[in-house]
Enzyme design. Structure first.
Site, short mmCIF file in Angstrom:
data_model
loop_
_atom_site.label_atom_id
_atom_site.label_comp_id
_atom_site.label_asym_id
_atom_site.label_seq_id
_atom_site.Cartn_x
_atom_site.Cartn_y
_atom_site.Cartn_z
N LYS A 25 0.83 -1.21 0.00
CA LYS A 25 0.00 0.00 0.00
C LYS A 25 0.85 1.25 0.00
CE LYS A 25 -4.28 -1.77 1.83
NZ LYS A 25 -5.17 -1.90 2.95
N LYS A 74 -5.54 -10.18 -5.72
CA LYS A 74 -6.69 -10.41 -4.83
C LYS A 74 -7.90 -9.58 -5.28
CE LYS A 74 -6.99 -8.22 -0.95
NZ LYS A 74 -6.80 -7.64 0.39
N LYS A 110 -11.65 -4.79 -2.16
CA LYS A 110 -12.67 -3.74 -2.26
C LYS A 110 -12.06 -2.36 -2.47
CE LYS A 110 -13.59 -4.11 2.62
NZ LYS A 110 -12.30 -3.83 3.25
P1 TYM Z 1 -10.79 -6.29 5.10
O1 TYM Z 1 -11.85 -5.30 5.40
O2 TYM Z 1 -9.85 -5.99 4.00
O3 TYM Z 1 -11.46 -7.68 4.79
C1 TYM Z 1 -12.43 -8.27 5.65
C2 TYM Z 1 -12.25 -9.78 5.64
O4 TYM Z 1 -12.40 -10.28 4.31
C3 TYM Z 1 -11.25 -11.05 3.96
N1 TYM Z 1 -10.99 -10.86 2.52
C4 TYM Z 1 -10.85 -11.85 1.63
N2 TYM Z 1 -10.91 -13.18 1.77
C5 TYM Z 1 -10.75 -13.92 0.65
N3 TYM Z 1 -10.52 -13.37 -0.58
C6 TYM Z 1 -10.47 -12.05 -0.76
N4 TYM Z 1 -10.28 -11.52 -1.96
C7 TYM Z 1 -10.63 -11.21 0.38
N5 TYM Z 1 -10.62 -9.87 0.57
C8 TYM Z 1 -10.83 -9.68 1.89
C9 TYM Z 1 -10.12 -10.50 4.80
O5 TYM Z 1 -9.08 -11.44 4.95
C10 TYM Z 1 -10.84 -10.20 6.09
O6 TYM Z 1 -10.93 -11.36 6.89
N6 TYM Z 1 -7.32 -5.58 8.61
C11 TYM Z 1 -8.58 -6.19 8.33
C12 TYM Z 1 -9.70 -5.73 9.24
C13 TYM Z 1 -9.40 -5.88 10.68
C14 TYM Z 1 -9.46 -7.09 11.43
C15 TYM Z 1 -9.15 -6.71 12.76
C16 TYM Z 1 -9.74 -8.41 11.09
C17 TYM Z 1 -9.07 -4.89 11.53
N7 TYM Z 1 -8.91 -5.37 12.79
C18 TYM Z 1 -9.09 -7.64 13.76
C19 TYM Z 1 -9.69 -9.35 12.12
C20 TYM Z 1 -9.37 -8.97 13.43
C21 TYM Z 1 -9.00 -5.84 6.91
O7 TYM Z 1 -8.52 -4.89 6.36
O8 TYM Z 1 -9.98 -6.63 6.41
#
Ligand code: TYM
Length: 331
Positions: free
Chosen positions: A112, A197, A200
């Site tokens: 990023k 990947k 979003k």
């Molecule tokens: P985020 O918002 O990017 O994604 C939310 C969840 O979706 C999963 N994910 C995917 N899984 C499979 N294929 C994909 N293309 C894909 N894109 C997203 C992510 O792995 C995630 O589980 N840092 C985290 C948010 C967060 C968090 C936390 C998660 C903040 N604090 C504490 C767990 C525990 C994030 O940016 O997720």
């Protein structure tokens, strides 16, 4: 009872990757067998260039989609991160336990920050310290399991390291959490670029299926997915990533295995058609429920208010204990 925590970041519209990689398990498994918390992690959305009105909108939409997907506020706690001060309070302590080097090694930070620099923008300091806040999200609740997609594994590993280090230095305070990943679709790929990947926050719309895409839009995106030049349908993530992605999506939607499914198809066209329909069917009930929930915004507000209250009550004793353990005077 096992404590589960996970979250979604309101930086874009939620995708099929978010659903298959994480949310579906929260709905079908975690909320039924664990003491589970699910959070819209809005503070994390401020780590990159952001528009305040958009973050607000996406936070509300993200929370609505969690309920629409089937999270039941009677069974689990659904809340917004910034409503519970303990996250930011604990994050600072964890910054004092983490090292600069371990933050800079995070793959998401490298990717990023490079992207941001290429665009000529500046990199926010909070992008570097993001994993400390994420560790705080997890550790504040003495979480045992963190169900996430593959891209978050490294961050959860860091949360583990910080928990162990804190406990060793200052006395046992935190539970050491572990990441739980789905067997299939742990990394759903972009339909137009199957080595990246499905994210979003990226802007290439045609390769991303959003949870609120109309059925015909979903069909179009899946039918136009980039596949590989071969003719036969085989499951091989390395050599045939486009095809493997479709097989994984279909397998995840149907609760089957991609290898087994590959044997059922003689052509790419038939596979795409079935995958498109399977995705449409998975999204249909979620979209219907989303429409209903949007008609009653007061309900969501009530759920989030109660969720934040419950979450604060769970996190405060642990964060207070961490403040005392690390050497701060009790108030
Ligand atoms: P985020 O918002 O990017 O994604 C939310 C969840 O979706 C999963 N994910 C995917 N899984 C499979 N294929 C994909 N293309 C894909 N894109 C997203 C992510 O792995 C995630 O589980 N840092 C985290 C948010 C967060 C968090 C936390 C998660 C903040 N604090 C504490 C767990 C525990 C994030 O940016 O997720």
């Amino acid at each position: 009872m096992t404590r589960v925590f996970s979250g979604i970041k309101p930086t874009g519209h939620l995708t099929l990757g978010n659903y298959l990689g994480a949310m579906r398990r929260w709905v079908t498994v975690d909320q039924h067998r664990a003491d589970a918390l699910f959070c819209v992690v809005d503070l994390h959305a401020l780590t990159v260039d952001h528009d305040p009105a958009r973050v607000r909108r996406l936070s509300r939409q993200g929370a609505t989609l969690l309920l629409a997907a089937g999270l039941d506020p009677q069974r689990c706690t659904v809340f917004v991160q910034s409503h519970v001060d303990e996250h930011a309070r604990l994050s600072y302590l964890l910054e004092c336990v983490a090292t600069d080097g371990e933050m800079r090694r995070m793959i998401q930070y490298k990717e990023k920050s490079r992207r941001e620099q290429e665009r000529g923008g500046s990199v926010r300091l909070s992008l570097l310290t993001y994993p400390a806040l994420m560790a705080a999200d997890i550790l504040a609740y003495r979480t045992d399991e963190v169900p996430v997609g593959e891209d978050q594994t490294q961050h959860v590993e860091l949360a583990r390291d910080l928990a162990v280090r804190f406990n060793q230095r200052y006395g046992h305070t935190f539970t050491v959490p572990r990441a739980i990943r789905p067997e299939v679709a742990a990394r759903v790929m972009n339909l137009q670029d199957p080595v990246s990947k499905m994210g979003k926050s990226e802007d290439s719309g045609p390769g991303i299926v959003y949870l609120l895409d109309e059925p015909d839009v979903v069909r179009k995106k899946v039918m136009r997915a980039v596949t590989d030049s071969g003719q036969d349908v085989v499951y091989d993530r390395r050599e045939r990533p486009g095809l493997a992605n479709l097989l994984e999506i279909l397998a995840a939607c149907r609760g089957e295995e991609p290898e087994r499914l590959s044997g059922e198809y003689g052509s790419y066209g038939a596979l795409k058609k079935d995958t498109a329909e399977a995705v449409v069917e998975v999204l249909r009930p979620l979209q219907e429920r989303h429409r209903e929930l949007c008609a009653d915004p007061g309900y969501l507000e009530g759920v989030l208010r109660a969720g934040a209250e419950r979450a604060s009550g769970m996190a405060r004793p642990t964060v207070d204990a961490a403040y005392r353990a690390i050497g701060l005077l009790p108030a």
